[in-house]
Scaffold this motif. Sequence first.
Motif, PDB file in Angstrom:
ATOM      1  N   ASP A 195     -10.303   5.239  -0.318  1.00 35.97           N
ATOM      2  CA  ASP A 195      -9.656   4.844  -1.664  1.00 35.97           C
ATOM      3  C   ASP A 195      -8.198   4.454  -1.173  1.00 35.97           C
ATOM      4  O   ASP A 195      -7.585   4.676  -0.080  1.00 35.97           O
ATOM      5  CB  ASP A 195      -9.487   6.003  -2.416  1.00 35.97           C
ATOM      6  N   ILE A 236       1.309   0.387 -10.452  1.00 38.49           N
ATOM      7  CA  ILE A 236       0.444   1.026  -9.495  1.00 38.49           C
ATOM      8  C   ILE A 236      -0.922   1.044  -9.877  1.00 38.49           C
ATOM      9  O   ILE A 236      -1.425   1.147 -11.112  1.00 38.49           O
ATOM     10  CB  ILE A 236       0.961   2.634  -9.329  1.00 38.49           C
ATOM     11  N   THR A 264       4.995   8.020  -7.026  1.00 33.69           N
ATOM     12  CA  THR A 264       5.001   7.560  -8.426  1.00 33.69           C
ATOM     13  C   THR A 264       5.932   6.311  -8.433  1.00 33.69           C
ATOM     14  O   THR A 264       6.411   5.936  -7.460  1.00 33.69           O
ATOM     15  CB  THR A 264       5.987   8.882  -9.146  1.00 33.69           C
ATOM     16  N   LYS A 265       5.757   5.536  -9.633  1.00 32.54           N
ATOM     17  CA  LYS A 265       6.586   4.503  -9.665  1.00 32.54           C
ATOM     18  C   LYS A 265       8.221   4.589  -9.228  1.00 32.54           C
ATOM     19  O   LYS A 265       8.711   3.829  -8.624  1.00 32.54           O
ATOM     20  CB  LYS A 265       6.365   3.862 -11.180  1.00 32.54           C
ATOM     21  N   ASN A 311      -4.824   2.078  -8.630  1.00 38.05           N
ATOM     22  CA  ASN A 311      -5.856   2.889  -7.962  1.00 38.05           C
ATOM     23  C   ASN A 311      -7.282   2.144  -7.573  1.00 38.05           C
ATOM     24  O   ASN A 311      -7.723   1.772  -8.635  1.00 38.05           O
ATOM     25  CB  ASN A 311      -6.046   4.269  -8.330  1.00 38.05           C
ATOM     26  N   ASP A 341      -0.910   8.194  -1.863  1.00 35.77           N
ATOM     27  CA  ASP A 341      -1.833   8.669  -2.897  1.00 35.77           C
ATOM     28  C   ASP A 341      -0.823   9.561  -4.079  1.00 35.77           C
ATOM     29  O   ASP A 341      -1.296   9.579  -5.151  1.00 35.77           O
ATOM     30  CB  ASP A 341      -2.676   9.712  -2.293  1.00 35.77           C
ATOM     31  N   THR A 342       0.239  10.157  -3.609  1.00 39.25           N
ATOM     32  CA  THR A 342       0.915  11.045  -4.351  1.00 39.25           C
ATOM     33  C   THR A 342       2.242  10.161  -4.671  1.00 39.25           C
ATOM     34  O   THR A 342       3.049  10.878  -5.431  1.00 39.25           O
ATOM     35  CB  THR A 342       1.341  12.338  -3.570  1.00 39.25           C
ATOM     36  N   ARG A 384       0.864  -1.316  -0.087  1.00 43.57           N
ATOM     37  CA  ARG A 384       0.188  -0.076   0.042  1.00 43.57           C
ATOM     38  C   ARG A 384       0.894   1.333   0.047  1.00 43.57           C
ATOM     39  O   ARG A 384       1.808   1.394   0.700  1.00 43.57           O
ATOM     40  CB  ARG A 384      -0.919  -0.029   1.283  1.00 43.57           C
ATOM     41  N   ARG A 438      -4.456   2.862  -2.673  1.00 44.58           N
ATOM     42  CA  ARG A 438      -3.440   2.864  -3.769  1.00 44.58           C
ATOM     43  C   ARG A 438      -2.353   1.766  -3.605  1.00 44.58           C
ATOM     44  O   ARG A 438      -1.808   1.821  -2.596  1.00 44.58           O
ATOM     45  CB  ARG A 438      -2.940   4.369  -4.144  1.00 44.58           C
ATOM     46  N   LYS A 439      -2.231   0.760  -4.546  1.00 42.44           N
ATOM     47  CA  LYS A 439      -1.475  -0.184  -4.415  1.00 42.44           C
ATOM     48  C   LYS A 439      -0.355  -0.070  -5.443  1.00 42.44           C
ATOM     49  O   LYS A 439      -0.550   0.147  -6.512  1.00 42.44           O
ATOM     50  CB  LYS A 439      -2.413  -1.666  -4.436  1.00 42.44           C
ATOM     51  N   ALA A 440       0.898  -0.697  -4.889  1.00 42.98           N
ATOM     52  CA  ALA A 440       1.891  -0.950  -5.937  1.00 42.98           C
ATOM     53  C   ALA A 440       2.372  -2.311  -6.175  1.00 42.98           C
ATOM     54  O   ALA A 440       2.596  -2.998  -5.014  1.00 42.98           O
ATOM     55  CB  ALA A 440       3.090  -0.292  -5.427  1.00 42.98           C
ATOM     56  N   LYS A 452     -10.928   2.227  -6.011  1.00 42.19           N
ATOM     57  CA  LYS A 452     -11.963   3.507  -5.285  1.00 42.19           C
ATOM     58  C   LYS A 452     -12.720   2.499  -4.384  1.00 42.19           C
ATOM     59  O   LYS A 452     -12.907   1.475  -4.377  1.00 42.19           O
ATOM     60  CB  LYS A 452     -12.919   3.763  -6.340  1.00 42.19           C
TER      61      LYS A 452
END
Length: 98
Positions: free
Chosen positions: A78, A59, A38-39, A61, A35-36, A32, A80-82, A63
């Motif tokens: 929400d 990455i 980057t790769k 997203n 939100d901001t 996890r 955001r996973k990588a 909802k």
Amino acid sequence: MNQARIYQVLMGPHISEKATIVAEGSQQVVFRVADTATKQEVKTAVEALFNVKVKGVNILNIKGKTKRTARGLGKRNDVRKAYVCLAEGSEIDFLAGE
């Protein structure tokens, strides 16, 4: 990237049934992230914190679902996973500390 940002990018590992299947089938780990993030930031943070070589990062997203509660409608957060693909010979073991 400064040292403080490295600790802000990764929120923690995402442990789920799908993440376990992905980890066993290929050299991938799911985190996890902020939100901001980057790769490139995720790649740098994983390499610095776990001393592994990263081959690629995807990455995703997700909802949050809308749920009905006693007080009306509510919404989950929400996420955001990588998906981090590790190079051959690299491995991250989260249970090693126990």
